[in-house]
Design a protein around this motif. Structure first.
Motif, PDB file in Angstrom:
ATOM      1  N   VAL A 240       0.754  -1.312  -0.062  1.00 16.09           N
ATOM      2  CA  VAL A 240      -0.171   0.030  -0.072  1.00 16.09           C
ATOM      3  C   VAL A 240       0.782   1.176   0.121  1.00 16.09           C
ATOM      4  CG1 VAL A 240      -2.014  -1.180   1.114  1.00 16.09           C
ATOM      5  CG2 VAL A 240      -0.108   0.009   2.461  1.00 16.09           C
ATOM      6  N   GLN A 241       2.205   1.215   0.367  1.00 14.51           N
ATOM      7  CA  GLN A 241       2.960   2.403   0.578  1.00 14.51           C
ATOM      8  C   GLN A 241       3.029   3.280  -0.677  1.00 14.51           C
ATOM      9  OE1 GLN A 241       3.980   3.201   3.679  1.00 14.51           O
ATOM     10  NE2 GLN A 241       4.434   5.284   2.684  1.00 14.51           N
ATOM     11  N   PRO A 242       3.174   2.609  -1.728  1.00 15.18           N
ATOM     12  CA  PRO A 242       3.076   3.483  -3.245  1.00 15.18           C
ATOM     13  C   PRO A 242       1.991   4.120  -3.539  1.00 15.18           C
ATOM     14  CG  PRO A 242       3.862   1.205  -3.622  1.00 15.18           C
ATOM     15  CD  PRO A 242       3.481   1.256  -2.153  1.00 15.18           C
ATOM     16  N   PHE A 243       0.972   3.907  -2.982  1.00 19.07           N
ATOM     17  CA  PHE A 243      -0.446   4.748  -2.963  1.00 19.07           C
ATOM     18  C   PHE A 243      -0.227   6.088  -2.021  1.00 19.07           C
ATOM     19  CE2 PHE A 243      -1.409   0.695  -4.588  1.00 19.07           C
ATOM     20  CZ  PHE A 243      -2.116   0.950  -5.972  1.00 19.07           C
ATOM     21  N   ALA A 244       0.903   6.232  -1.030  1.00 13.02           N
ATOM     22  CA  ALA A 244       0.960   7.129  -0.424  1.00 13.02           C
ATOM     23  C   ALA A 244       1.191   8.411  -1.330  1.00 13.02           C
ATOM     24  CB  ALA A 244       2.120   7.331   0.630  1.00 13.02           C
ATOM     25  N   TYR A 245       1.753   8.243  -2.571  1.00 16.14           N
ATOM     26  CA  TYR A 245       2.210   9.624  -3.336  1.00 16.14           C
ATOM     27  C   TYR A 245       0.657   9.946  -3.603  1.00 16.14           C
ATOM     28  CZ  TYR A 245       6.944   7.949  -4.020  1.00 16.14           C
ATOM     29  OH  TYR A 245       7.922   7.672  -3.478  1.00 16.14           O
ATOM     30  N   PHE A 246      -0.427   9.593  -3.537  1.00 18.65           N
ATOM     31  CA  PHE A 246      -1.703  10.236  -3.847  1.00 18.65           C
ATOM     32  C   PHE A 246      -1.854  11.673  -2.974  1.00 18.65           C
ATOM     33  CE2 PHE A 246      -3.089   6.501  -6.143  1.00 18.65           C
ATOM     34  CZ  PHE A 246      -4.130   6.995  -6.833  1.00 18.65           C
ATOM     35  N   GLN A 247      -1.033  11.725  -2.021  1.00 19.67           N
ATOM     36  CA  GLN A 247      -1.139  12.880  -1.084  1.00 19.67           C
ATOM     37  C   GLN A 247      -0.653  14.126  -1.926  1.00 19.67           C
ATOM     38  OE1 GLN A 247       0.232  12.562   2.859  1.00 19.67           O
ATOM     39  NE2 GLN A 247       0.206  14.908   3.172  1.00 19.67           N
ATOM     40  N   LEU A 248       0.462  14.037  -2.601  1.00 17.67           N
ATOM     41  CA  LEU A 248       0.850  15.065  -3.704  1.00 17.67           C
ATOM     42  C   LEU A 248      -0.170  15.482  -4.541  1.00 17.67           C
ATOM     43  CD1 LEU A 248       3.023  16.728  -4.799  1.00 17.67           C
ATOM     44  CD2 LEU A 248       4.127  14.739  -6.222  1.00 17.67           C
ATOM     45  N   ALA A 249      -0.938  14.518  -5.253  1.00 16.12           N
ATOM     46  CA  ALA A 249      -2.053  14.726  -6.123  1.00 16.12           C
ATOM     47  C   ALA A 249      -3.014  15.730  -5.526  1.00 16.12           C
ATOM     48  CB  ALA A 249      -2.546  13.758  -6.799  1.00 16.12           C
ATOM     49  N   PHE A 250      -3.420  15.171  -4.238  1.00 17.95           N
ATOM     50  CA  PHE A 250      -4.710  15.923  -3.684  1.00 17.95           C
ATOM     51  C   PHE A 250      -4.109  17.061  -3.118  1.00 17.95           C
ATOM     52  CE2 PHE A 250      -6.099  11.296  -2.573  1.00 17.95           C
ATOM     53  CZ  PHE A 250      -7.217  11.361  -3.500  1.00 17.95           C
TER      54      PHE A 250
END
Length: 292
Positions: A240-250
């Protein structure tokens, strides 16, 4: 607690976590633009500490049991380091905005990989070192040293990323002897004590509307951490860690739509390079963990 491995649920929880944390960052940017950063972080920590203490009493049975550790100095240092990192990052939001601050901060997993060797004695192979090097090329693309006049403020989120990386490595180190509940307890309480001792000297009266924003900031902080805990309970961290990059998009969406920020071309290119290098690092770690 035995961990299940429901990856789709874990991914959903991680994306929800990044959204909540992005909202928290937007609220922090607004409040820190109006009031002293130390006061804003202090109040946020009060609610965080209350959440941590309540969680400790429920999971460990008592505060004494949750606080029990053979390495109190390291645990306290972790809490102080995270509190300082939050102050630095919130200051970066007010100076650079959400977009550029998050773009630079995304390099922290690469810093963790680079420092895991000297700090934890973990083996870092040549492929990871290449990914780390590529990631820092991305950071240089964002910071643009040597092009025009270099803005020193651009290094603030890089400092925050370095502090967060060291915090993460210390968390790994203390986990060899302490439980997650104990580390989480020290994170909240040590940070709250430190921020109270410093933040009270910078108290400013707040308007009624901003107290509502502050309440929302505290709620998002607690909610984000609860979602993150649940995420790691239901799925493997490496999945799941790779999906932490969604914070940059949000964060970019909030920065553009609410604070009228813009995404410069070099920032977009640099962030893409950093994310690609970070994803490669996660992939290598997962392959290595499977081999072990």
């Amino acid at each position: 607690m035995s961990q299940s491995n429901n990856i789709p649920l874990g991914i959903g929880l991680m994306i929800a976590t990044t959204f909540v944390f992005a909202v928290q960052d937007g609220l922090s940017r607004h409040l820190a633009g109006e009031y002293n950063v130390l006061m804003v972080v202090m109040i946020r920590y009060w609610f965080f500490a209350a959440f941590v203490i309540a969680l400790a009493r429920r999971n460990a049975g008592s505060i004494r049991a949750a606080a029990q550790t053979s390495q109190p100095m390291l645990q306290a240092l972790r809490g102080l380091l995270l509190a300082a990192e939050i102050c630095v990052m919130v200051a970066a939001f007010t100076i650079l905005g959400l977009v550029e601050s998050h773009a630079v901060f995304t390099c922290y997993p690469l810093l963790v990989a680079a420092l895991s060797g000297p700090v934890l004695g973990e083996k870092v192979g040549w492929r990871r070192w290449m990914a780390i090097g590529v990631g820092f090329i991305g950071v240089l693309v964002i910071l643009q040293p040597g092009i025009g006049v270099f803005e020193p403020a651009a290094a603030i989120p890089l400092l925050a990323a370095a502090m967060f990386a060291v915090y993460g490595l210390l968390t790994r180190f203390v986990s060899r002897q302490d439980t997650t509940a104990t580390s989480f307890f020290w994170t909240g309480t040590a940070g709250a004590v430190a921020m109270t001792l410093v933040g009270l000297w910078f108290w400013e009266p707040m308007s009624g509307t901003d107290w509502i924003y502050m309440a929302c900031l505290c709620v998002t902080g607690v909610t984000g951490h609860w979602l993150l805990i649940r995420c790691y309970e239901v799925a493997e961290a490496s999945a799941v860690q790779p999906f932490a990059y969604f914070q940059l998009a949000f964060g970019a969406i909030i920065g553009i739509s609410i604070f009228s920020e813009v995404i410069r071309t070099n920032v977009a290119i640099g962030a893409a390079i950093i994310i690609a290098a970070g994803l490669f690092t996660f992939w290598r770690e997962r392959l290595q963990s499977r081999a072990d």
